[in-house]
Design a protein around this motif. Sequence first.
Motif, PDB file in Angstrom:
ATOM      1  N   ALA A   1      18.493  71.721   7.724  1.00  0.00           N
ATOM      2  CA  ALA A   1      19.286  71.549   6.506  1.00  0.00           C
ATOM      3  C   ALA A   1      19.740  72.891   5.947  1.00  0.00           C
ATOM      4  N   GLU A   2      18.851  73.883   5.996  1.00  0.00           N
ATOM      5  CA  GLU A   2      19.226  75.207   5.503  1.00  0.00           C
ATOM      6  C   GLU A   2      20.313  75.824   6.372  1.00  0.00           C
ATOM      7  N   GLU A   3      20.198  75.630   7.685  1.00  0.00           N
ATOM      8  CA  GLU A   3      21.197  76.202   8.599  1.00  0.00           C
ATOM      9  C   GLU A   3      22.563  75.561   8.419  1.00  0.00           C
ATOM     10  N   MET A   4      22.578  74.244   8.139  1.00  0.00           N
ATOM     11  CA  MET A   4      23.869  73.559   8.027  1.00  0.00           C
ATOM     12  C   MET A   4      24.402  73.574   6.591  1.00  0.00           C
ATOM     13  N   GLY A   5      23.591  74.109   5.666  1.00  0.00           N
ATOM     14  CA  GLY A   5      24.040  74.201   4.282  1.00  0.00           C
ATOM     15  C   GLY A   5      24.088  72.872   3.577  1.00  0.00           C
ATOM     16  N   GLY A   6      23.179  71.967   3.955  1.00  0.00           N
ATOM     17  CA  GLY A   6      23.150  70.652   3.323  1.00  0.00           C
ATOM     18  C   GLY A   6      21.760  70.299   2.855  1.00  0.00           C
ATOM     19  N   ASP A   7      21.535  68.999   2.709  1.00  0.00           N
ATOM     20  CA  ASP A   7      20.249  68.500   2.239  1.00  0.00           C
ATOM     21  C   ASP A   7      19.552  67.781   3.384  1.00  0.00           C
ATOM     22  N   ALA A   8      18.214  67.891   3.435  1.00  0.00           N
ATOM     23  CA  ALA A   8      17.455  67.269   4.516  1.00  0.00           C
ATOM     24  C   ALA A   8      17.651  65.758   4.549  1.00  0.00           C
ATOM     25  N   SER A   9      17.873  65.145   3.393  1.00  0.00           N
ATOM     26  CA  SER A   9      18.038  63.694   3.339  1.00  0.00           C
ATOM     27  C   SER A   9      19.311  63.228   4.034  1.00  0.00           C
ATOM     28  N   GLU A  10      20.230  64.154   4.321  1.00  0.00           N
ATOM     29  CA  GLU A  10      21.465  63.796   5.010  1.00  0.00           C
ATOM     30  C   GLU A  10      21.256  63.615   6.508  1.00  0.00           C
ATOM     31  N   LEU A  11      20.123  64.075   7.025  1.00  0.00           N
ATOM     32  CA  LEU A  11      19.883  64.056   8.464  1.00  0.00           C
ATOM     33  C   LEU A  11      19.241  62.751   8.913  1.00  0.00           C
ATOM     34  N   LEU A  12      19.680  62.267  10.062  1.00  0.00           N
ATOM     35  CA  LEU A  12      19.017  61.158  10.736  1.00  0.00           C
ATOM     36  C   LEU A  12      18.173  61.782  11.837  1.00  0.00           C
ATOM     37  N   ASP A  13      16.861  61.706  11.680  1.00  0.00           N
ATOM     38  CA  ASP A  13      15.955  62.483  12.522  1.00  0.00           C
ATOM     39  C   ASP A  13      15.416  61.668  13.706  1.00  0.00           C
ATOM     40  N   PHE A  14      15.924  61.989  14.888  1.00  0.00           N
ATOM     41  CA  PHE A  14      15.407  61.417  16.130  1.00  0.00           C
ATOM     42  C   PHE A  14      14.484  62.395  16.849  1.00  0.00           C
ATOM     43  N   SER A  15      14.204  63.537  16.238  1.00  0.00           N
ATOM     44  CA  SER A  15      13.418  64.566  16.906  1.00  0.00           C
ATOM     45  C   SER A  15      11.921  64.365  16.743  1.00  0.00           C
ATOM     46  N   ALA A  16      11.510  63.615  15.728  1.00  0.00           N
ATOM     47  CA  ALA A  16      10.094  63.338  15.480  1.00  0.00           C
ATOM     48  C   ALA A  16       9.845  61.852  15.707  1.00  0.00           C
ATOM     49  N   ASN A  17       8.722  61.538  16.354  1.00  0.00           N
ATOM     50  CA  ASN A  17       8.461  60.167  16.788  1.00  0.00           C
ATOM     51  C   ASN A  17       7.666  59.412  15.714  1.00  0.00           C
ATOM     52  N   ILE A  18       8.382  58.969  14.702  1.00  0.00           N
ATOM     53  CA  ILE A  18       7.780  58.360  13.524  1.00  0.00           C
ATOM     54  C   ILE A  18       8.246  56.918  13.395  1.00  0.00           C
ATOM     55  N   ASN A  19       7.337  56.028  13.056  1.00  0.00           N
ATOM     56  CA  ASN A  19       7.691  54.621  12.861  1.00  0.00           C
ATOM     57  C   ASN A  19       8.758  54.508  11.767  1.00  0.00           C
ATOM     58  N   PRO A  20       9.941  53.976  12.094  1.00  0.00           N
ATOM     59  CA  PRO A  20      11.013  53.923  11.090  1.00  0.00           C
ATOM     60  C   PRO A  20      10.739  52.948   9.952  1.00  0.00           C
ATOM     61  N   ARG A  21       9.698  52.122  10.070  1.00  0.00           N
ATOM     62  CA  ARG A  21       9.364  51.198   8.987  1.00  0.00           C
ATOM     63  C   ARG A  21       8.790  51.932   7.778  1.00  0.00           C
TER      64      ARG A  21
END
Length: 363
Positions: A12-32
């Motif tokens: 988020a810091e690199e792209m100059g936005g907010d972390a909540s804008e990202l859809l994260d497929f990099s961490a294996n977390i239950n989407p529920r």
Amino acid sequence: MNIHGGDVWQVAEEMGGDASELLDFSANINPRGLPMQALLRLTRNAGNPQLLGFYPDPSARHLRRALSAHTGVAADQFVIGPGAEALLAPILRALHVRRVLVPVPAFSEYRRASEQQNVHYVPFPLHHADSFQLPVAHLCRRIEEEPFDAVLLSNPHNPSGAMLDARDVRLVLDAANASGATLLLDEAFIDYAPGQSLIAETIERPGLVVLRSLTKFYGCPALRVGYAAAHPDMARRISSLLPTWPVMQMALDALTDALDDRQYVESSLRENAANRDTLRAALLALGLIVFPSAANYLLVELLPRMPSSTELRTRLIKHHRILIRNCDSYEGLTHGHFIRVAVRSAEENERLVNALSEELRAT
């Protein structure tokens, strides 16, 4: 490059936005996310000034009892820590490990924790042609031929998701114990294949330590809760090497409630299996190589004509606000050719497939 997935803050810091804008497929977390009962408990506790004025329960007694009810393992066999990764170094110290055998590719924290404890880390290569499935007989021969204090094995395998039957894991355990080594079995993703766990055998096998995460399956990695299961004597030794208050009380209470929700478990397993199969088929249709997985993630190989893993990750962030795992930090995987994606909801998976299709067509 960040060597782990899930660093939405850096991206988020690199792209100059907010972390909540990202859809994260990099961490294996239950989407529920957290089960509703646990989420409500967490919200209530966070707003209670009296509870915030108490120290956490250093014994994590309620969570250990809940784990006992959930697994059938005695409460005094559990060690609770601030994430499974944080328990690696204390376990290596408690076992007095000097030399450890590790199938690779593997979670990078295995090597880092070993080096921090001055443990000689010995890689055991897994092969692309075998879809990174562990050759059990070969590994057992290696254990018999060379002196090791421990064998560190993940099941399902990270990063491929390859699954070993419990009978095969037991063969590795027998070979390790026969040679005087302990099997340190990382079952961080075993929730997706619970029938293959060896956790119930820790009471009878002092040469077995099982390591698990709670916050991956229950969708709350921010709370940082993991645990180890071992023979009670070993559990006490590991606990003695932890801080007095390793986990905050709000996290202990929330995960205690989460373990009570059987419907959440059943729904998560059903949804993950269906969404994983659909996502794998869609990725294969794009011309990608996708390895079989029993977990909630897929290891994907890019063909030479495709963008590198670094370039594809950058494009997906820039054009689609999607974050995938660049696997260049995994030893044993060819740099630039591998990514890993989590299995999320059907709608989110479709968004990933559409973004990948657009970027692959653009090459």
